[in-house]
Design a protein around this motif. Structure first.
Motif, PDB file in Angstrom:
ATOM      1  N   ALA A  13       0.806  -1.338   0.004  1.00  0.00           N
ATOM      2  CA  ALA A  13       0.065   0.014  -0.034  1.00  0.00           C
ATOM      3  C   ALA A  13       0.905   1.322  -0.022  1.00  0.00           C
ATOM      4  N   VAL A  14       1.913   1.213   0.674  1.00  0.00           N
ATOM      5  CA  VAL A  14       3.012   2.422   0.729  1.00  0.00           C
ATOM      6  C   VAL A  14       3.634   2.526  -0.583  1.00  0.00           C
ATOM      7  N   MET A  15       4.002   1.419  -1.361  1.00  0.00           N
ATOM      8  CA  MET A  15       4.622   1.592  -2.503  1.00  0.00           C
ATOM      9  C   MET A  15       3.666   1.938  -3.595  1.00  0.00           C
ATOM     10  N   PHE A  16       2.478   1.480  -3.482  1.00  0.00           N
ATOM     11  CA  PHE A  16       1.521   2.262  -4.600  1.00  0.00           C
ATOM     12  C   PHE A  16       1.387   3.711  -4.583  1.00  0.00           C
ATOM     13  N   GLU A  17       1.320   4.107  -3.214  1.00  0.00           N
ATOM     14  CA  GLU A  17       1.038   5.523  -2.989  1.00  0.00           C
ATOM     15  C   GLU A  17       2.247   6.308  -3.600  1.00  0.00           C
ATOM     16  N   LEU A  18       3.463   5.601  -3.331  1.00  0.00           N
ATOM     17  CA  LEU A  18       4.683   6.401  -3.768  1.00  0.00           C
ATOM     18  C   LEU A  18       4.588   6.315  -5.382  1.00  0.00           C
ATOM     19  N   THR A  19       4.453   5.269  -5.906  1.00  0.00           N
ATOM     20  CA  THR A  19       4.307   5.079  -7.209  1.00  0.00           C
ATOM     21  C   THR A  19       3.319   6.192  -7.937  1.00  0.00           C
ATOM     22  N   GLU A  20       2.197   5.927  -7.152  1.00  0.00           N
ATOM     23  CA  GLU A  20       1.086   7.183  -7.810  1.00  0.00           C
ATOM     24  C   GLU A  20       1.625   8.534  -7.585  1.00  0.00           C
ATOM     25  N   ALA A  21       2.483   8.810  -6.500  1.00  0.00           N
ATOM     26  CA  ALA A  21       3.041  10.126  -6.271  1.00  0.00           C
ATOM     27  C   ALA A  21       3.993  10.652  -7.427  1.00  0.00           C
ATOM     28  N   ARG A  22       4.890   9.688  -7.846  1.00  0.00           N
ATOM     29  CA  ARG A  22       5.811   9.835  -8.879  1.00  0.00           C
ATOM     30  C   ARG A  22       5.216   9.850 -10.105  1.00  0.00           C
ATOM     31  N   LYS A  23       4.090   9.328 -10.412  1.00  0.00           N
ATOM     32  CA  LYS A  23       3.567   9.595 -11.833  1.00  0.00           C
ATOM     33  C   LYS A  23       2.973  10.648 -11.944  1.00  0.00           C
ATOM     34  N   THR A  24       2.362  11.198 -10.923  1.00  0.00           N
ATOM     35  CA  THR A  24       1.673  12.617 -10.876  1.00  0.00           C
ATOM     36  C   THR A  24       2.285  13.734 -10.833  1.00  0.00           C
TER      37      THR A  24
END
Length: 107
Positions: free
Chosen positions: A31-42
Motif C-alpha cells: 500500500a505504501v509503495m502503491f502511493e509512492l508510485t502514484e505520487a511519482r507518476k503525478t
C-alpha cells in the motif's frame, strides 16, 4: 508513513505539501509503495520524501525521513552576501526555486 512533495528542498523549508492522507497503522508495504508510485507518476518535477512515524511513546514523532524522488532539472542554491555596519559580512543560502516563483506565490 506519509508522502510529501515540494519544489524547494532547503533544510529550513518545513512547508512540504502532503500527498493524500497519512498512512497510519498500515502493515502492508504494498500500500505504501502503491502511493509512492502514484505520487511519482503525478508529480514528476518535484522532490518527494517519505516520512515514518513512531507512536510507541504516545507521541507522533518523525523517526525517519528521506528523499525518494528528485526532479530532472534541479535549480539549486546560491550564496547571498550581505555587508553590514563596519566590516560585518553575513552569508545566507537561497534557493533558485523560491527566486523564480516569488514569495507568497508558491503555495
Amino acid at each position: 508513513m506519509n508522502i510529501e512533495y515540494t519544489d524547494d528542498p532547503h533544510p529550513r523549508n518545513s512547508y512540504w505539501e502532503l500527498w493524500g492522507l497519512p498512512l497510519f497503522d498500515i502493515k502492508d508495504t504494498g500500500a505504501v509503495m502503491f502511493e509512492l508510485t502514484e505520487a511519482r507518476k503525478t508529480i514528476t518535477n518535484a522532490y518527494i520524501r517519505m516520512n515514518a512515524f513512531d507512536a510507541a511513546y504516545g507521541v507522533e514523532s518523525c523517526v525517519m525521513s528521506f528523499i525518494v524522488n528528485r526532479p530532472i532539472n534541479e535549480p539549486g542554491f546560491y550564496l547571498d552576501r550581505t555587508e553590514g555596519a563596519g566590516r560585518f559580512i553575513s552569508y545566507s543560502i537561497k534557493s533558485y526555486a523560491v527566486q523564480k516563483n516569488g514569495e507568497g506565490l508558491r503555495y
